[in-house]
Design an enzyme around this catalytic site. Structure first.
Site, mmCIF file in Angstrom:
data_model
loop_
_atom_site.group_PDB
_atom_site.id
_atom_site.type_symbol
_atom_site.label_atom_id
_atom_site.label_comp_id
_atom_site.label_asym_id
_atom_site.label_seq_id
_atom_site.Cartn_x
_atom_site.Cartn_y
_atom_site.Cartn_z
ATOM 1 N N GLY A 12 0.856 -1.188 0.000
ATOM 2 C CA GLY A 12 0.000 0.000 0.000
ATOM 3 C C GLY A 12 0.883 1.226 0.000
ATOM 4 C CG MET A 13 3.329 2.031 -2.943
ATOM 5 S SD MET A 13 4.769 1.874 -1.863
ATOM 6 C CE MET A 13 5.781 3.202 -2.450
ATOM 7 C CB SER A 14 0.292 6.310 2.013
ATOM 8 O OG SER A 14 1.583 6.444 2.571
ATOM 9 N N GLY A 15 2.302 7.428 -0.450
ATOM 10 C CA GLY A 15 3.031 8.661 -0.742
ATOM 11 C C GLY A 15 3.747 9.170 0.496
ATOM 12 C CB VAL A 17 8.795 8.526 5.017
ATOM 13 C CG1 VAL A 17 8.278 8.549 6.447
ATOM 14 C CG2 VAL A 17 10.227 8.058 4.969
ATOM 15 C CG ASP A 18 6.064 5.376 8.154
ATOM 16 O OD1 ASP A 18 7.254 5.551 8.464
ATOM 17 O OD2 ASP A 18 5.118 5.965 8.705
ATOM 18 C CB CYS A 103 -10.164 3.765 7.384
ATOM 19 S SG CYS A 103 -9.207 3.778 5.874
ATOM 20 N N GLY A 128 2.925 0.149 5.717
ATOM 21 C CA GLY A 128 3.960 0.800 6.529
ATOM 22 C C GLY A 128 3.511 1.042 7.955
ATOM 23 C CB CYS A 200 -7.637 7.673 7.785
ATOM 24 S SG CYS A 200 -7.660 6.307 6.758
HETATM 25 N N1 LIG Z 1 -3.731 6.082 -0.197
HETATM 26 C C1 LIG Z 1 -3.150 4.938 0.169
HETATM 27 N N2 LIG Z 1 -2.925 3.984 -0.756
HETATM 28 C C2 LIG Z 1 -2.350 2.819 -0.428
HETATM 29 N N3 LIG Z 1 -1.951 2.512 0.813
HETATM 30 C C3 LIG Z 1 -2.144 3.412 1.786
HETATM 31 C C4 LIG Z 1 -2.748 4.669 1.528
HETATM 32 N N4 LIG Z 1 -2.813 5.357 2.694
HETATM 33 C C5 LIG Z 1 -2.262 4.571 3.634
HETATM 34 N N5 LIG Z 1 -1.859 3.392 3.107
HETATM 35 C C6 LIG Z 1 -1.147 2.283 3.791
HETATM 36 O O1 LIG Z 1 -1.455 2.278 5.172
HETATM 37 C C7 LIG Z 1 -0.275 2.528 5.953
HETATM 38 C C8 LIG Z 1 -0.579 3.350 7.186
HETATM 39 O O2 LIG Z 1 -1.195 4.531 6.778
HETATM 40 P P1 LIG Z 1 -1.168 5.849 7.634
HETATM 41 O O3 LIG Z 1 -2.141 6.770 7.022
HETATM 42 O O4 LIG Z 1 -1.268 5.484 9.071
HETATM 43 O O5 LIG Z 1 0.235 6.448 7.266
HETATM 44 P P2 LIG Z 1 1.641 6.521 7.922
HETATM 45 O O6 LIG Z 1 1.803 5.675 9.133
HETATM 46 O O7 LIG Z 1 1.977 7.963 8.015
HETATM 47 O O8 LIG Z 1 2.491 5.812 6.745
HETATM 48 P P3 LIG Z 1 3.125 6.489 5.470
HETATM 49 O O9 LIG Z 1 4.348 7.200 5.995
HETATM 50 O O10 LIG Z 1 3.452 5.347 4.568
HETATM 51 O O11 LIG Z 1 2.076 7.420 4.912
HETATM 52 C C9 LIG Z 1 0.691 3.198 4.987
HETATM 53 O O12 LIG Z 1 2.036 3.020 5.381
HETATM 54 C C10 LIG Z 1 0.360 2.512 3.680
HETATM 55 O O13 LIG Z 1 1.007 1.251 3.575
#
Ligand SMILES: Nc1ncnc2c1ncn2[C@@H]1O[C@H](COP(=O)(O)OP(=O)(O)OP(=O)(O)O)[C@@H](O)[C@H]1O
Length: 366
Positions: A12-15, A17-18, A103, A128, A200
């Protein structure tokens, strides 16, 4: 060739860093890695908030740097029906929901997981999230993330053992600064991107204006625990239990200048009930009841259990005794009274490092 090379992982790529570093680490571990970006919220044409487009651009750039494919999917309809409608219904019922937990349950570990497995042929998905997993006697357990500051198990308690078995959490054993350092070393543009906050997929909007678009506000009276009317509120939904600021009322002649805190909401009379002083006894609860239970092992405790609970994210673990009242109803008694236990929020249970599961707080027990 490692045995991982025959396994396809959809990250899952959110854009952020994790997830960027998660994808990098999985490639290092020899998996076949592809990314998937979800769009879960449709912005209005005149919406000033459009972070999703920025996030997609960042996700694409990271995938280009890593040399992996990025798929895109739109779950806005599923998000609306299964997360947003619930979120509004809970506010209407005078409760304070946690949409991020819903979510994870309905979107990331349901719609996303199904799509990755069925349409993209994934053996695993990866996120992440700062959590870990471990197999014990053929059963998968969900564990807290190593970085106690970032641990996200509180948000993932609804996922069952079979989801844990299907999901890799590549950054769960790392501390956040180490994750950023890896991103920087690898030249990933997300290395210094700020952590996401806000709801979220809806993001950091002005919460009051946002909610008002969907739920009409009903102003009413602010009443003290002694029954005295001391002001007006703009709508019960804008307030949460234990909240201190924003009541627009000063001290009283006999209570001095101590701030006021929300202790309950009277839905029938549309009144906000407040007490003065941060240690007022009305703010404390001896325990709680919870329903809508989810146990990672799907069974949960048999009868009573000594464990710890968190009634909100980033809270210290509270030692407690959990007692089952029925299959979907538990009572939890804290060893020490706790502040601001809030109906609608989640109570999440732990045995040391293991996240057992949790439920939605129904009632705070005084
Ligand atoms: N729009 C998205 N599309 C795909 N995967 C997502 C998306 N948003 C979140 N995820 C997945 O869910 C994880 C946890 O999301 P969260 O919103 O808690 O972000 P985070 O802990 O800040 O991580 P990141 O730094 O990757 O955004 C993300 O690391 C990613 O793998």
């Amino acid at each position: 060739m490692s045995e991982n090379s025959s396994k396809k992982v959809i990250v899952g790529m959110s854009g952020g860093v994790d997830s960027s570093v998660s994808a990098y680490l999985l490639i290092q571990q020899g998996y076949q890695v592809e990314g998937l970006f979800m769009k879960n919220w449709e912005e209005d044409d005149n919406d000033e908030y459009c972070a999703a487009a920025e996030d997609l651009k960042d996700a694409q750039q990271v995938c280009d740097t890593l040399g992996i494919k990025l798929h895109k999917v739109n779950f806005a309809a599923e998000y609306w029906d299964n997360v947003f409608e619930y979120f509004l219904a809970e506010y209407k019922a005078g409760r304070t929901p946690n949409p991020d937990i819903m979510c994870n349950k309905e979107i990331k570990f349901k719609a996303f997981l199904e799509f990755a497995a069925e349409a993209l042929g994934a053996d695993y998905i990866a996120t992440g999230h700062y959590v870990q997993r471990r197999e014990v006697d053929g059963h998968w357990q969900l564990l807290r993330g190593l970085d106690t500051n970032k641990d996200q198990s509180y948000f993932l308690y609804t996922i069952g053992e079979q989801h844990v078995a299907q999901t890799l959490f590549p950054v769960g054993h790392l501390e956040k600064p180490a994750v950023r350092a890896i991103a920087e070393q690898q030249g990933l543009i997300t290395h210094n991107k700020k952590d996401s906050t806000g709801i979220c997929f809806i993001g950091e909007r002005k919460f009051k204006d946002f909610l008002q678009k969907y739920l009409p506000a009903q102003p009413g009276d602010i009443i003290t625990v002694d029954g005295e009317k001391i002001g007006r509120h703009e709508g019960l939904m804008y307030h949460t239990l234990g909240q201190r600021k924003g009541l627009g009322i000063g001290g009283t002649k006999d209570g001095g200048e101590d701030p006021w805190y929300v202790v309950s909401k009277d839905l029938i009379n549309n009144q906000l009930i407040v007490a003065q002083g941060h240690d007022h006894p009305s703010l404390l609860s001896r325990g709680l009841t919870a329903t809508q239970l989810h146990w990672v092992d799907r069974q949960g405790p048999a009868d009573t259990l000594r464990c710890t609970v968190k009634t909100r994210y980033r809270q210290q673990d509270i030692p407690c005794t959990l007692r089952r009242l029925s299959n979907d109803h538990i009572e939890v008694m804290f060893d020490e009274p706790q502040k601001a236990v809030t109906p609608g929020q989640s109570a999440v249970f732990y045995l040391n490092e293991v996240c057992l599961g949790g439920g939605i707080i129904d009632e705070a027990l005084q």
